[in-house]
Motif scaffolding. Structure first.
Motif, PDB file in Angstrom:
ATOM      1  N   GLU A  12      23.313   4.937 -30.873  1.00 57.65           N
ATOM      2  CA  GLU A  12      22.318   4.384 -31.778  1.00 57.65           C
ATOM      3  C   GLU A  12      23.109   3.250 -32.667  1.00 57.65           C
ATOM      4  OE1 GLU A  12      19.210   4.399 -31.796  1.00 57.65           O
ATOM      5  OE2 GLU A  12      18.604   6.760 -31.105  1.00 57.65           O
ATOM      6  N   CYS A  72      16.158  16.996 -39.129  1.00 61.27           N
ATOM      7  CA  CYS A  72      16.685  16.750 -40.179  1.00 61.27           C
ATOM      8  C   CYS A  72      17.780  15.280 -40.138  1.00 61.27           C
ATOM      9  CB  CYS A  72      17.486  17.595 -41.032  1.00 61.27           C
ATOM     10  SG  CYS A  72      19.021  18.000 -40.151  1.00 61.27           S
ATOM     11  N   GLY A  73      17.969  14.984 -38.783  1.00 64.17           N
ATOM     12  CA  GLY A  73      18.918  13.528 -38.425  1.00 64.17           C
ATOM     13  C   GLY A  73      20.071  13.920 -37.953  1.00 64.17           C
ATOM     14  N   PHE A 111      13.594   4.538 -37.903  1.00 59.36           N
ATOM     15  CA  PHE A 111      13.005   4.367 -36.840  1.00 59.36           C
ATOM     16  C   PHE A 111      11.570   3.923 -37.075  1.00 59.36           C
ATOM     17  CE2 PHE A 111      16.106   7.636 -35.416  1.00 59.36           C
ATOM     18  CZ  PHE A 111      16.361   6.945 -34.389  1.00 59.36           C
TER      19      PHE A 111
HETATM   20  P1  ADP Z   1      17.745  16.677 -35.186  1.00 53.34           P
HETATM   21  O1  ADP Z   1      18.676  16.155 -34.457  1.00 53.34           O
HETATM   22  O2  ADP Z   1      18.373  17.080 -36.752  1.00 53.34           O
HETATM   23  O3  ADP Z   1      16.852  17.540 -34.734  1.00 53.34           O
HETATM   24  P2  ADP Z   1      17.069  13.920 -35.021  1.00 53.34           P
HETATM   25  O4  ADP Z   1      18.097  13.027 -35.319  1.00 53.34           O
HETATM   26  O5  ADP Z   1      16.886  14.045 -33.368  1.00 53.34           O
HETATM   27  O6  ADP Z   1      16.981  15.334 -35.522  1.00 53.34           O
HETATM   28  O7  ADP Z   1      15.684  13.296 -35.585  1.00 53.34           O
HETATM   29  C1  ADP Z   1      15.619  12.854 -37.136  1.00 53.34           C
HETATM   30  C2  ADP Z   1      14.227  12.087 -37.164  1.00 53.34           C
HETATM   31  O8  ADP Z   1      14.135  11.015 -36.700  1.00 53.34           O
HETATM   32  C3  ADP Z   1      13.158  12.996 -36.908  1.00 53.34           C
HETATM   33  O9  ADP Z   1      12.175  12.620 -37.720  1.00 53.34           O
HETATM   34  C4  ADP Z   1      12.834  12.263 -35.317  1.00 53.34           C
HETATM   35  O10 ADP Z   1      11.445  12.441 -35.119  1.00 53.34           O
HETATM   36  C5  ADP Z   1      13.034  10.873 -35.637  1.00 53.34           C
HETATM   37  N1  ADP Z   1      13.602  10.188 -34.472  1.00 53.34           N
HETATM   38  C6  ADP Z   1      14.897  10.620 -33.626  1.00 53.34           C
HETATM   39  N2  ADP Z   1      14.674   9.558 -32.583  1.00 53.34           N
HETATM   40  C7  ADP Z   1      13.963   8.708 -32.881  1.00 53.34           C
HETATM   41  C8  ADP Z   1      13.559   7.798 -32.075  1.00 53.34           C
HETATM   42  N3  ADP Z   1      14.195   7.481 -30.887  1.00 53.34           N
HETATM   43  N4  ADP Z   1      12.348   6.908 -32.239  1.00 53.34           N
HETATM   44  C9  ADP Z   1      11.634   7.233 -33.349  1.00 53.34           C
HETATM   45  N5  ADP Z   1      11.886   8.232 -33.971  1.00 53.34           N
HETATM   46  C10 ADP Z   1      13.045   9.134 -33.938  1.00 53.34           C
END
Ligand code: ADP
Ligand code: MG
Length: 374
Positions: free
Chosen positions: A60, A47-48, A12
């Motif tokens: 996505e 963590c993704g 991202f």
């Molecule tokens: P989890 O589900 O394990 O809490 P996420 O997959 O939601 O983690 O997020 C992983 C990382 O990617 C985080 O640092 C989050 O801030 C970033 N992130 C997730 N979605 C977006 C987005 N649409 N735009 C920018 N950053 C994102």
């Protein structure tokens, strides 16, 4: 249906105005999720996990890499053509529709050759409702249901089209402790009954450990370890994994390997044949301590906590990274501790002791079978 991730990466763009560094939410994931199993994606918030799930569902698009369902490359397919069922933390039911109408909804949108008659749809909706045991509640609206019941409706709706893969993102997080326990057993049962490959996202290690056939432990967009829950618990790849799994958590000490022994403070606590000499972190699981009068490892006694079946001896040691060390002790072993003592002494179970490199924090193997008397 087997799910295969091949060099899957999602970046991202950095949101910070000054710092435009990309966030690598998913970094080169390359593993297979076997057919018909329940897999837990486990790791701390951020963590993704959700991003990984969204790449599998098609919500996505990856920056690079591929997703396969069986032999079919689905990377370019939109979510509605992947044959997936999705369940989220917040249920996402239609509040103005009844349970029956909510479950019917995905079927009513089928077009062309997939189109079903009204009778067929009703039968499928009823089958799905029976599977999650809400067939008595078909005429209610979501507002008239408990959280646990609402989540069952969401699961029925995700299952009604018989998806190839069921994807659940923190489905139990909105439920109270007792319902969470009950609903996770339900999910396990439903998964076994249907045989649908299921990917379950959670930050709760106990939840992931208790229902998964296999867990994928993640941190900062990187896979740390993949394996059966017990394997990962018994044989963590690094300090992060050791600390993330288990309650009470593993106790971590600064130690040294000296003359073939693990030494903590002044005590030589365990022979560790095969480990290189030098500074290490030593992780000791709470169940790895045995109270012994002349034991090898001395700690200062702070108190005893009785938590139902378990008795924790709480103590301190200047080499410990945290102020309280917790040792879980069987009640038969408790006679060994006198409550007015200032010090307690332990022997250690070698299979419950892990060594880690101080710099890389990777696990260092040693020959635990060398010790026979424990
Ligand atoms: P989890 O589900 O394990 O809490 P996420 O997959 O939601 O983690 O997020 C992983 C990382 O990617 C985080 O640092 C989050 O801030 C970033 N992130 C997730 N979605 C977006 C987005 N649409 N735009 C920018 N950053 C994102
Ligand atoms: Mg998430």
């Amino acid at each position: 249906m087997k799910v295969v991730l091949r060099n899957l990466t999602k970046k991202f763009p950095g949101r910070d105005k000054k710092n435009k560094v990309d966030v690598i939410a998913v970094n080169d994931f390359d593993f297979e999720i076997p057919d018909g199993k329940l897999i837990g994606l486990l790791g701390p918030s951020g963590c993704g996990k959700s991003t990984t799930l969204n790449l599998i569902s098609g919500l996505e698009k990856p920056t690079s890499g591929q997703v396969f369902f069986g032999e079919e490359d689905v990377t370019g397919l939109p979510p509605e053509h992947r044959g997936i069922g999705l369940v989220f933390q917040n249920y996402a039911l239609y509040p103005h529709l009844t349970v029956r109408q909510n479950i019917l909804f995905p079927l009513e949108n089928l077009k062309g050759k997939d189109k079903l008659s009204k009778a067929e749809m009703l039968e499928k909706a009823m089958d799905a409702a029976r599977l999650v045991q809400i067939d008595e509640l078909m005429e209610r609206r979501p507002g008239e249901l408990s959280g646990g019941q609402q989540q069952r409706v969401a699961i029925a709706r995700a299952l009604v089209k018989r998806p190839r893969v069921l994807l659940l993102d923190e489905p139990l997080s909105n439920l109270d402790a007792r319902l969470r326990l009950q609903t996770r057993e339900e999910i396990k049962r439903i998964q076994k009954e249907t045989g649908i490959t299921t990917i379950f996202v959670t930050h709760d290690q106990e939840e992931a450990m208790s229902i998964s056939d296999m867990i994928v432990v993640m941190k900062d967009g990187m896979v740390q370890q993949i394996g059966r829950p017990q394997e990962v618990y018994d044989s963590p790849a690094n300090l992060f994994v050791a600390k993330f799994l288990g309650t009470p958590p593993v106790n971590v000490f600064e130690g040294q390997v000296k003359d073939g022994w693990l030494t903590i403070g002044k005590d030589a606590v365990l022979p560790v044949k095969g480990a290189a000499e030098g500074p290490v972190y030593a992780g000791i699981r709470p169940e790895g301590f045995l109270l012994r009068k002349g034991g090898a490892f001395g700690c200062e006694l702070s108190g005893v906590e009785v938590m139902g079946r378990d008795i924790s001896v709480v103590c301190a040691n200047s080499a410990s990274l945290s102020p309280a060390i917790r040792a879980i002790i069987g009640s038969e072993n408790m006679a060994e501790v006198s409550m007015d003592a200032r010090q307690v002494r332990f022997d250690l179970k070698p299979g419950k002791v892990f060594l880690f490199d101080r710099k890389t924090e990777e696990r260092i193997e040693f020959d635990a079978s060398a010790i026979s008397r424990l």
